[in-house]
Each structure stands twice: as structure tokens, then as C-alpha cells.
Write an enzyme that holds these catalytic residues in place. Structure first.
Site, PDB file in Angstrom:
ATOM      1  N   LYS A   1     -21.591  23.428  82.711  1.00  0.00           N
ATOM      2  CA  LYS A   1     -21.956  24.206  81.532  1.00  0.00           C
ATOM      3  C   LYS A   1     -22.571  25.540  81.965  1.00  0.00           C
ATOM      4  CE  LYS A   1     -22.318  20.138  78.669  1.00  0.00           C
ATOM      5  NZ  LYS A   1     -23.105  19.061  78.060  1.00  0.00           N
TER       6      LYS A   1
ATOM      7  N   GLN B   1     -29.210  17.583  77.574  1.00  0.00           N
ATOM      8  CA  GLN B   1     -28.136  16.756  78.122  1.00  0.00           C
ATOM      9  C   GLN B   1     -28.450  15.272  77.917  1.00  0.00           C
ATOM     10  OE1 GLN B   1     -25.153  17.890  79.537  1.00  0.00           O
ATOM     11  NE2 GLN B   1     -24.640  15.719  79.428  1.00  0.00           N
TER      12      GLN B   1
ATOM     13  N   ASP C   1     -24.815  21.759  69.978  1.00  0.00           N
ATOM     14  CA  ASP C   1     -23.998  20.540  70.051  1.00  0.00           C
ATOM     15  C   ASP C   1     -23.514  20.079  68.672  1.00  0.00           C
ATOM     16  OD1 ASP C   1     -23.490  19.644  72.659  1.00  0.00           O
ATOM     17  OD2 ASP C   1     -25.589  19.049  72.917  1.00  0.00           O
TER      18      ASP C   1
END
Ligand code: NDP
Length: 287
Positions: free
Chosen positions: A54, A98, A121
């Protein structure tokens, strides 16, 4: 007839190029870079790889990344304080925690501290609600990536029978909502579904998000169906999807491989979501 293999790497790199253009235009207009904060807690090796990729994606697309690594033993309070400080920081456009988190941390509570406007997200209840209502919003990256793959290959969704196997909050449910938004007739299956084989074999578009290696076999697939394999399963050191690729590719018209199909799209869509969050935050400020 053998299926066309959908090239997720190619589509993802095109998506990243589009993000880079948007990020550079943003910097020119607002005099600062778009900024994504990435929090990794604990030592999960797969999470470390995801976070590294990422951050690499941010570098490629001219998005600034701030990386925070917390020890396995981090307390809930410390983790919450970090998220709150990033939520309050006007220079941060997106916050990504995460998953999975180390045992002992309350995931739901921690994620709820990410404000909806920085929720890259697309997990926040407000953004999930907007998706349900058909409003413009950030959408969970993996299903968003699936829609982009279908669009890229000119695969029509409207009016098609779409079957999604899996109903997680991250993949199955948002996938179903996105297909519905695109006017498919959608069926969602799960572990309690009866006659799974019959339902799957009526799908024009079949999305497998189950987490069981090679679960979807050729006898469950209609001739000419589009088969999207979201699954990532590690078996004997190899990555396998939820679809028996070798068998199903002989029946399908299009199929995604694992690796190299849906996986690469997830990071590209995260970067696109980060752009959207930054653009929306600036547009609210200037209203
Ligand atoms: P979850 O474990 O959260 O959900 C799995 C779903 O599959 C559940 O809804 C479950 O049903 C259903 N299921 C399990 N067994 C069966 C069965 N025998 N028949 C029908 N349905 C079944 O997984 P995720 O949605 O998070 O992930 C799914 C897969 O996608 C995993 O392999 C994961 O690694 C992968 N993944 C890949 C990503 C990518 O970037 N490519 C991103 C995210 C996930 P029930 O609800 O009844 O339990």
C-alpha cells in the site's frame, strides 16, 4: 472454448495511473499532497506485506503516506489515541487500520474512531449506509475493484443474473449492493444456502468470496458465465482462489486468475478512495 483471462495487474496499473493524475491535479490546486495514514499493529507477516504494498502504491501515485507501526502489545488506549490524533489532523485525508488487529484490541471500537470522511476502506456505517442508499461514497476496495474489472472488459451487468457466494461486510455484502446498483438481479449465498450448485449454475456473473480453496467447480458454472474469484487461500506455500481455475476456465467466458486477478485491484481502489476522500474534504471546506 477457453475463457478470456481477466488481467487484474494491467487494469490495476491503469487505475493507478488515473489516481496519479488526480493526485497531481489535487496538489497543484490545493498546494499540498494528498495524505494517507497507515497503521499496522503487531507482527502478522501477511499484513506487513499488504502495508508495504500500500505504501509503494502511494509512492507511485504521488500520495504522501504516513506509516505507524505499533507493537503486538499496544494497548487499546494507545491505539485509540493515535487514531484520534490522525482524525483531528487536517493534513491527513485518509486513515487505514490494517486488519486483523492483535488479540485484545477492540477492532469495531477502533475503526469507529475513523471519521467517515477519512474512511478509505469504506467500512464506516455512514459510508455503508450511503452505498445502500445509492449515494456517492467510498466503497469497500475489493468489490469496487471487481466492478472496475467488469467495466474494463466491457462486461454488461444490467439485467444479468449475478450470484455472490459469501456475505461478509468487507466483500460479499458490498459486492451484492454494487451489482444491484448496476442493475443486476442479485442472489447472495452463504454457508446456510440450500441448492448452492443449482443457484450458482444459473449465474451469468458468479463472484466467489468464500475463503475455501477451489470450492467452485465446473459443474457449478453455467456455460459462458463470467467468473470472478475473490478468494485468497494459501495451500502448500501456493496461492489458490475459491474457484477451480483449470476446470472452470473451460466453461466460463471470462475468469479472474489467482494471483493476478482481483488482488491487484484492491490496492488501486484504496488509492482511488484516498483521492476521493481528499477531494471531498477540500470541496466541503470551500463550500
Ligand atoms: P469471510 O470468512 O468473512 O466470509 C466468507 C463467506 O463465505 C461467509 O459469508 C460464509 O458464509 C461463506 N461461506 C463459507 N463456507 C461456505 C460454503 N460452504 N458455502 C457457501 N458459502 C460459504 O471472508 P471474506 O469475505 O473476508 O473473504 C473471502 C475470501 O476473499 C477469502 O479467501 C479472503 O482471503 C479473500 N479476500 C481477498 C481480497 C482481495 O484483495 N483479493 C480482499 C478480501 C478478502 P456465512 O456468512 O454463512 O458464514
Amino acid at each position: 472454448m477457453s475463457a478470456i483471462i481477466i488481467d487484474g495487474k494491467l487494469v490495476s496499473s491503469e487505475e493507478k495511473d488515473k489516481v496519479k493524475e488526480r493526485a497531481e491535479a489535487f496538489e497543484k490546486k490545493f498546494g499540498r499532497k494528498i495524505c494517507l495514514a497507515v497503521i499496522l499493529a503487531g507482527n502478522d507477516p501477511a499484513s506487513q506485506v499488504y502495508v508495504r504494498n500500500k505504501i509503494k502504491g502511494c509512492e507511485y501515485t504521488s500520495i504522501k503516506s504516513l506509516s505507524f507501526t505499533l507493537p503486538e502489545t499496544v494497548s487499546q488506549k494507545e491505539a485509540e489515541e493515535l487514531v484520534i490524533s490522525l482524525a483531528d489532523d487536517d493534513n491527513v485525508d485518509g486513515i487505514l487500520v490494517q486488519l486483523p488487529l492483535p488479540k485484545g484490541l477492540d477492532e469495531k471500537r477502533l475503526l469507529s474512531l475513523i471519521p467517515p470522511e477519512k474512511d478509505v476502506d469504506g467500512f464506516h456505517p455512514v459510508n455503508v449506509g450511503k452505498l445502500m442508499l445509492g449515494e456517492k461514497t467510498v466503497v469497500s476496495c475489493t468489490p469496487f475493484g471487481v466492478i472496475r474489472l467488469l467495466e474494463h472488459y466491457g462486461i454488461e451487468i444490467a439485467g444479468k443474473n449475478a450470484v455472490v457466494v459469501g456475505r461478509s461486510n468487507i466483500v460479499g455484502k458490498p459486492m451484492a449492493m454494487l451489482l444491484l446498483r448496476e442493475n443486476a438481479t442479485v442472489t447472495v449465498c452463504h454457508s446456510k444456502t440450500r441448492n448452492l450448485k443449482e443457484i450458482c449454475s444459473q449465474a451469468d456473473i458468479l463472484v466467489a468470496a468464500i475463503g475455501k480453496a477451489e470450492f467452485i467447480t465446473a459443474d457449478m458454472v453455467k456455460d459462458g458465465a463470467v467468473v470472478i474469484d475473490v478468494g485468497i487461500n494459501r495451500e502448500d506455500g501456493k496461492l489458490k482462489g475459491d474457484v477451480d481455475f483449470d476446470g472452470v476456465k473451460e466453461k466460463a467466458s471470462f475468469i479472474t486468475p489467482v494471483p493476478g486477478g482481483v488482488g491487484p485491484m484492491t490496492i488501486a481502489m484504496l488509492l482511488a478512495n484516498t483521492c476521493l476522500c481528499a477531494e471531498e474534504r477540500e470541496s466541503v471546506k470551500n463550500r
